[in-house]
Enzyme design. Sequence first.
Site, PDB file in Angstrom:
ATOM      1  N   HIS A 170     159.799 -96.712 -46.245  1.00 15.17           N
ATOM      2  CA  HIS A 170     160.589 -97.011 -47.450  1.00 15.17           C
ATOM      3  C   HIS A 170     160.780 -98.501 -47.699  1.00 15.17           C
ATOM      4  CE1 HIS A 170     163.222 -96.857 -44.036  1.00 15.17           C
ATOM      5  NE2 HIS A 170     164.138 -97.530 -44.702  1.00 15.17           N
ATOM      6  N   LYS A 180     177.369-105.330 -39.373  1.00 14.14           N
ATOM      7  CA  LYS A 180     178.326-104.503 -40.124  1.00 14.14           C
ATOM      8  C   LYS A 180     179.741-104.857 -39.659  1.00 14.14           C
ATOM      9  CE  LYS A 180     174.346-102.016 -40.527  1.00 14.14           C
ATOM     10  NZ  LYS A 180     173.070-102.398 -39.904  1.00 14.14           N
ATOM     11  N   TYR A 184     169.808-123.612 -24.678  1.00 16.37           N
ATOM     12  CA  TYR A 184     168.912-122.471 -24.474  1.00 16.37           C
ATOM     13  C   TYR A 184     169.493-121.520 -23.425  1.00 16.37           C
ATOM     14  CZ  TYR A 184     164.485-119.952 -24.117  1.00 16.37           C
ATOM     15  OH  TYR A 184     163.522-118.988 -24.159  1.00 16.37           O
ATOM     16  N   ASP A 195     176.165 -95.614 -30.880  1.00 18.91           N
ATOM     17  CA  ASP A 195     175.517 -96.458 -31.876  1.00 18.91           C
ATOM     18  C   ASP A 195     176.642 -96.837 -32.834  1.00 18.91           C
ATOM     19  OD1 ASP A 195     174.114 -97.660 -33.877  1.00 18.91           O
ATOM     20  OD2 ASP A 195     172.828 -95.959 -34.343  1.00 18.91           O
ATOM     21  N   PHE A 225     170.171 -92.915 -37.129  1.00 20.03           N
ATOM     22  CA  PHE A 225     169.776 -93.695 -38.300  1.00 20.03           C
ATOM     23  C   PHE A 225     168.303 -94.048 -38.146  1.00 20.03           C
ATOM     24  CE2 PHE A 225     169.825 -97.266 -41.387  1.00 20.03           C
ATOM     25  CZ  PHE A 225     170.118 -96.487 -42.477  1.00 20.03           C
ATOM     26  N   ASP A 226     167.654 -94.484 -39.234  1.00 28.54           N
ATOM     27  CA  ASP A 226     166.180 -94.534 -39.198  1.00 28.54           C
ATOM     28  C   ASP A 226     165.586 -95.519 -38.196  1.00 28.54           C
ATOM     29  OD1 ASP A 226     166.879 -96.742 -40.644  1.00 28.54           O
ATOM     30  OD2 ASP A 226     165.418 -96.464 -42.229  1.00 28.54           O
ATOM     31  N   ALA A 274     177.533 -99.461 -35.099  1.00 34.87           N
ATOM     32  CA  ALA A 274     177.500-100.500 -36.132  1.00 34.87           C
ATOM     33  C   ALA A 274     178.836-100.535 -36.887  1.00 34.87           C
ATOM     34  CB  ALA A 274     176.350-100.227 -37.102  1.00 34.87           C
TER      35      ALA A 274
HETATM   36  C1  P61 Z   1     172.012-100.020 -43.246  1.00 34.02           C
HETATM   37  F1  P61 Z   1     167.662 -99.259 -45.577  1.00 34.02           F
HETATM   38  N1  P61 Z   1     171.699-100.096 -40.914  1.00 34.02           N
HETATM   39  O1  P61 Z   1     172.750 -99.026 -43.084  1.00 34.02           O
HETATM   40  P1  P61 Z   1     169.931-103.526 -37.820  1.00 34.02           P
HETATM   41  N2  P61 Z   1     172.355 -98.174 -36.332  1.00 34.02           N
HETATM   42  C2  P61 Z   1     172.986 -97.898 -37.488  1.00 34.02           C
HETATM   43  C3  P61 Z   1     172.673 -98.614 -38.625  1.00 34.02           C
HETATM   44  O2  P61 Z   1     173.302 -98.345 -39.757  1.00 34.02           O
HETATM   45  C4  P61 Z   1     171.674 -99.649 -38.561  1.00 34.02           C
HETATM   46  C5  P61 Z   1     171.056 -99.900 -37.310  1.00 34.02           C
HETATM   47  C6  P61 Z   1     171.409 -99.157 -36.229  1.00 34.02           C
HETATM   48  C7  P61 Z   1     171.368-100.606 -42.068  1.00 34.02           C
HETATM   49  C8  P61 Z   1     170.296-101.618 -42.285  1.00 34.02           C
HETATM   50  C9  P61 Z   1     169.112-100.859 -42.703  1.00 34.02           C
HETATM   51  O3  P61 Z   1     166.096 -98.283 -43.715  1.00 34.02           O
HETATM   52  C10 P61 Z   1     167.061 -99.146 -43.372  1.00 34.02           C
HETATM   53  O4  P61 Z   1     170.905-104.601 -37.523  1.00 34.02           O
HETATM   54  C11 P61 Z   1     174.002 -96.823 -37.528  1.00 34.02           C
HETATM   55  O5  P61 Z   1     169.711-103.292 -39.255  1.00 34.02           O
HETATM   56  O6  P61 Z   1     168.673-103.692 -37.059  1.00 34.02           O
HETATM   57  C12 P61 Z   1     171.289-100.388 -39.689  1.00 34.02           C
HETATM   58  O7  P61 Z   1     170.655-102.217 -37.224  1.00 34.02           O
HETATM   59  C13 P61 Z   1     170.023-100.993 -37.153  1.00 34.02           C
HETATM   60  C14 P61 Z   1     168.893-100.487 -44.031  1.00 34.02           C
HETATM   61  C15 P61 Z   1     168.285-100.356 -41.743  1.00 34.02           C
HETATM   62  C16 P61 Z   1     167.887 -99.635 -44.342  1.00 34.02           C
HETATM   63  C17 P61 Z   1     167.246 -99.534 -42.079  1.00 34.02           C
HETATM   64  O8  P61 Z   1     171.833-100.547 -44.352  1.00 34.02           O
END
Ligand code: P61
Length: 461
Positions: free
Chosen positions: A452, A260, A72, A217, A126-127, A219
């Site tokens: 979505h 990623k 832990y 950011d 990103f969202d 990823a």
């Molecule tokens: C993706 F449909 N991306 O592209 P987490 N920053 C950035 C990302 O691309 C990102 C995150 C932060 C996804 C997953 C995803 O509506 C959606 O590890 C540049 O997913 O928490 C994630 O990282 C967040 C797909 C997220 C979606 C939201 O497919």
Amino acid sequence: MKKYVAPPYRIKMVEPIRLIPREEREIALKNAGYNPFQLRSEDVYIDLLTDSGTGAMSQYQWAALMTGDESYAGSRSFYKLEEVVKDITGYNYVIPAHQGRGAEQVALPQLVDGKEGMHFISNMHFDTTRAHVEIAGARAIDCVIEECFDTENFHPFKGNFDLVLLEKLINEKTPEKIAGIIMTITNNSAGGQPVSLENLRAVKKIADKYNLTTIIDGARYAENAFFIKEREEGYADKSIKEIAREQFDLADIFLMSAKKDGLSNIGGLIVIKEDEELFTKCRTFIVPLEGFPTYGGLAGRDMEALSVGLVEALDIDYMTHRIEQVRYLGDKLREAGVPIQYPVGGHAVFVDCKKIAPHIPYHQFPAQSVCNAVYLEAGVRPVEIGSFLLGRDPDTGKNIESPMELMRLTIPRRTYTYAHLDVVADACIEVYNNREALVGVDFDYEPQVLRHFTAKLKPVK
Ligand code: P61
């Protein structure tokens, strides 16, 4: 000399997939409320929803899993991860999180610091980042170059910040009201488009002038570095790792969805260059939100796999093939006349659905309609990146019109073969050739946040 670009790996374990009959796909999509997020993966043949945590791990990652220390507190696996991350970034402080949004929910509120009327400016949020900015009581403003919205024309760095607009926004909102500048590399929402080092340097200069914090950011930071190697003068002979380090030198904080370019199925990171006070705050809040600071929501074995994956993602053979594979699909679609974001970005081919279905208005989500048609055609699951994903204005409650209506064909890492991509291309071309038949969709049920994921839709009569 002829160039050979077969995958730099061979397949040792397989996961069976199958294409269910058309009538079953029709029922599955209806039951899913015409929202591919709601499909069962077993009803999907080729899954291009996301490249997030969906890739294949290497034999070295699987072997590392077995060595995970599940303590832990003070896990050996954490210290290994910390060492790898420090070596790549040159930053001082590393906190693991369960995934990217876990890192966001801890770090972003610390930057807002309870103040009213704060903003983050990004090339493009990103969202989930946008959602966490808003949950922290701030507002998210995008400031990407205009060229990014012109899908037809080549620009080497369509993810770049519009520097004039950036400075204008800082002055307009006043520097005291800017919580940070978020450099999204690559720029996911606009097509996995890279940002040049020249542009990042200029952003950093502006940030310094106004004493603002810069956040990467990242990823897909390694994919961004690859494009710099390929396209920016003076970088052809540098390694991805060296270029990545130059990127990190230009920021104060690195937030990462490690699902990623961490080549892992789960994981996130908060990495802080030198701000000890911010580190202490994040370490305090990681405990109630994610977990003890030496695991942050990850199992010890996850940290082991991530430590190996982060290094593998910097390998030039791996990355060359990765980018080539995405480009292969893009080229096939372009040759058939299907409009896509050009040039193709790092992790996906983005199809321009405004051009495919100009007869469907933005509030009936043209790209969602194309995604559904591609699923019906060949069991391929894409994802909408457009007005459906963008949601509503938090102040007015109105649907926001996205500047682009895109269908993202996201390629998981080391997972599908070129033969799979041929099927994807054929399905998209078929839908494109029958595009007049596409109809829009409307809400049956709309959730409040990140709608979505769980919304239910119905075709417009
Ligand atoms: C993706 F449909 N991306 O592209 P987490 N920053 C950035 C990302 O691309 C990102 C995150 C932060 C996804 C997953 C995803 O509506 C959606 O590890 C540049 O997913 O928490 C994630 O990282 C967040 C797909 C997220 C979606 C939201 O497919």
